[in-house]
Design a protein around this motif. Structure first.
Motif, mmCIF file in Angstrom:
data_model
loop_
_atom_site.group_PDB
_atom_site.id
_atom_site.type_symbol
_atom_site.label_atom_id
_atom_site.label_comp_id
_atom_site.label_asym_id
_atom_site.label_seq_id
_atom_site.Cartn_x
_atom_site.Cartn_y
_atom_site.Cartn_z
ATOM 1 N N TYR A 41 0.889 -1.710 0.067
ATOM 2 C CA TYR A 41 -0.127 -0.372 -0.390
ATOM 3 C C TYR A 41 0.227 1.187 -0.082
ATOM 4 O O TYR A 41 -0.083 2.244 -0.459
ATOM 5 N N SER A 42 1.984 1.113 0.235
ATOM 6 C CA SER A 42 2.878 2.310 0.090
ATOM 7 C C SER A 42 4.314 1.843 -0.596
ATOM 8 O O SER A 42 5.530 1.892 -0.012
ATOM 9 N N PRO A 43 4.450 1.230 -1.953
ATOM 10 C CA PRO A 43 5.841 0.645 -2.617
ATOM 11 C C PRO A 43 6.450 1.687 -2.966
ATOM 12 O O PRO A 43 6.387 3.246 -2.694
ATOM 13 N N ASP A 44 8.161 1.384 -2.594
ATOM 14 C CA ASP A 44 8.950 2.461 -2.815
ATOM 15 C C ASP A 44 9.061 2.699 -4.239
ATOM 16 O O ASP A 44 8.510 1.611 -5.587
ATOM 17 N N LEU A 45 8.429 3.934 -5.024
ATOM 18 C CA LEU A 45 7.959 4.085 -6.639
ATOM 19 C C LEU A 45 9.861 4.371 -7.429
ATOM 20 O O LEU A 45 8.999 4.667 -8.635
ATOM 21 N N LYS A 46 10.694 4.137 -6.115
ATOM 22 C CA LYS A 46 11.879 3.712 -7.170
ATOM 23 C C LYS A 46 11.442 2.306 -7.976
ATOM 24 O O LYS A 46 13.040 2.441 -8.593
ATOM 25 N N SER A 47 11.434 1.417 -7.392
ATOM 26 C CA SER A 47 11.341 0.188 -7.935
ATOM 27 C C SER A 47 9.125 -1.036 -8.654
ATOM 28 O O SER A 47 8.573 -0.217 -8.257
ATOM 29 N N GLY A 48 9.950 -1.918 -9.344
ATOM 30 C CA GLY A 48 8.113 -2.224 -9.437
ATOM 31 C C GLY A 48 7.487 -2.113 -10.886
ATOM 32 O O GLY A 48 7.124 -2.305 -11.116
ATOM 33 N N TRP A 49 8.469 -1.223 -11.640
ATOM 34 C CA TRP A 49 7.964 -0.910 -12.982
ATOM 35 C C TRP A 49 8.082 -1.680 -13.979
ATOM 36 O O TRP A 49 7.109 -1.674 -15.041
ATOM 37 N N GLY A 50 8.916 -3.300 -13.972
ATOM 38 C CA GLY A 50 8.766 -3.885 -14.589
ATOM 39 C C GLY A 50 7.544 -5.464 -14.522
ATOM 40 O O GLY A 50 7.837 -6.168 -15.559
ATOM 41 N N ILE A 51 6.603 -5.013 -13.417
ATOM 42 C CA ILE A 51 5.503 -5.670 -13.272
ATOM 43 C C ILE A 51 4.625 -5.511 -13.396
ATOM 44 O O ILE A 51 3.760 -5.701 -14.593
ATOM 45 N N HIS A 52 4.138 -4.002 -12.590
ATOM 46 C CA HIS A 52 3.086 -2.887 -13.312
ATOM 47 C C HIS A 52 3.149 -1.517 -13.735
ATOM 48 O O HIS A 52 4.521 -1.055 -13.506
ATOM 49 N N VAL A 53 2.057 -1.474 -14.588
ATOM 50 C CA VAL A 53 2.526 0.625 -15.450
ATOM 51 C C VAL A 53 2.113 1.480 -14.810
ATOM 52 O O VAL A 53 2.650 2.512 -14.374
ATOM 53 N N VAL A 54 1.268 1.093 -13.117
ATOM 54 C CA VAL A 54 0.878 1.521 -12.883
ATOM 55 C C VAL A 54 0.791 1.192 -11.028
ATOM 56 O O VAL A 54 0.488 0.316 -10.673
ATOM 57 N N GLN A 55 1.642 2.307 -10.236
ATOM 58 C CA GLN A 55 1.591 1.818 -8.816
ATOM 59 C C GLN A 55 0.968 3.069 -7.901
ATOM 60 O O GLN A 55 0.405 3.767 -7.806
ATOM 61 N N GLU A 56 0.123 2.753 -6.845
ATOM 62 C CA GLU A 56 -0.994 3.184 -6.081
ATOM 63 C C GLU A 56 -0.317 3.264 -4.630
ATOM 64 O O GLU A 56 0.290 2.330 -4.255
ATOM 65 N N LEU A 57 -0.398 4.432 -3.968
ATOM 66 C CA LEU A 57 -0.100 4.207 -2.190
ATOM 67 C C LEU A 57 -2.044 4.859 -2.026
ATOM 68 O O LEU A 57 -2.797 5.891 -2.231
#
Length: 232
Positions: A41-57
């Motif tokens: 619910y409060s992911p590190d916005l510097k990573s994870g973009w290889g999996i999801h196009v959009v991340q949410e806080l």
């Protein structure tokens, strides 16, 4: 499950069970739960973009504070700041981030009704930066049950709960109609038959759906131990 309770009562039981179990956990396990919640619910916005196009806080705004939050947002807008950038700044500074066990309990208690203490505010980001701010001004958004909540339900009712997750061609898998069984076991003894929830993976990210559907599982007489099966 044959219970004479409404959805809000089920949420209360889920959160209460989670907090009770948390109180009996060791420090290392509580730290691990906090890390998991922060990742969700409060992911590190510097990573994870290889999996999801959009991340949410996910943030929590007290209902009684919503009018007061508009004041600094409007002040920033009057100074020339874009509305969504102003809202992002104020909400991140003054709202509760869902990043640990206590804040998760508050978040999972939100049922999208006027009786809730908090409203859910969602900040959506792409790799380029802020995409949009869902202010949820009418307070209708409810917290979607995650694996932590389902495990708490399994413990509360002493039943295994299996999420049957089905993915199709848009589910980022190689084959059509892939099915995954995700088990959630009670922390203690099992007293009743398992319960199954169906979740169809649709949409651009193939990460799930916006609802669960209960399934009735009927055991098939075993012809041989090698062919034992359950039909859903």
């Amino acid at each position: 499950m044959g219970l004479a309770v409404d959805a809000r009562e089920l949420r209360r039981r889920t959160v209460r069970r989670f907090l009770d179990d948390l109180g009996s956990d060791g420090t290392s396990q509580r730290d691990s739960i906090d890390v998991t919640i922060k990742h969700l619910y409060s992911p590190d916005l510097k990573s994870g973009w290889g999996i999801h196009v959009v991340q949410e806080l996910k943030l929590l705004a007290k209902k009684e504070d919503r009018v007061g939050l508009d004041v600094p947002i409007n002040e920033l807008v009057d100074l020339g700041m874009q509305r969504e950038i102003a809202a992002e700044s104020v909400y991140k500074e003054r709202c509760i981030a869902v990043d640990d066990a206590p804040s998760w309990a508050k978040y999972m208690s939100v049922s999208g009704t006027p009786d809730d203490e908090f409203d859910i505010v969602t900040l959506q980001y792409t790799e380029e930066g802020l995409l949009t701010v869902d202010e949820n001004r009418e307070g209708r958004e409810a917290a979607f049950g995650d694996d932590i909540a389902i495990e708490s339900l399994a413990t509360q009712f002493k039943r295994e709960i299996y999420v049957v997750q089905a993915h199709g061609s848009d589910g980022m898998v190689d084959k059509e109609n892939c099915v995954f069984f995700l088990p959630h076991h009670p922390r203690d003894q099992i007293c009743d038959p398992p319960f199954f929830l169906f979740m169809k993976g649709t949409g651009w990210c193939g990460a799930g759906a916006d609802h669960y559907e209960p399934l009735i599982a009927l055991p098939v007489p075993c012809i041989s131990p090698e062919k034992a099966a359950v039909v859903l």
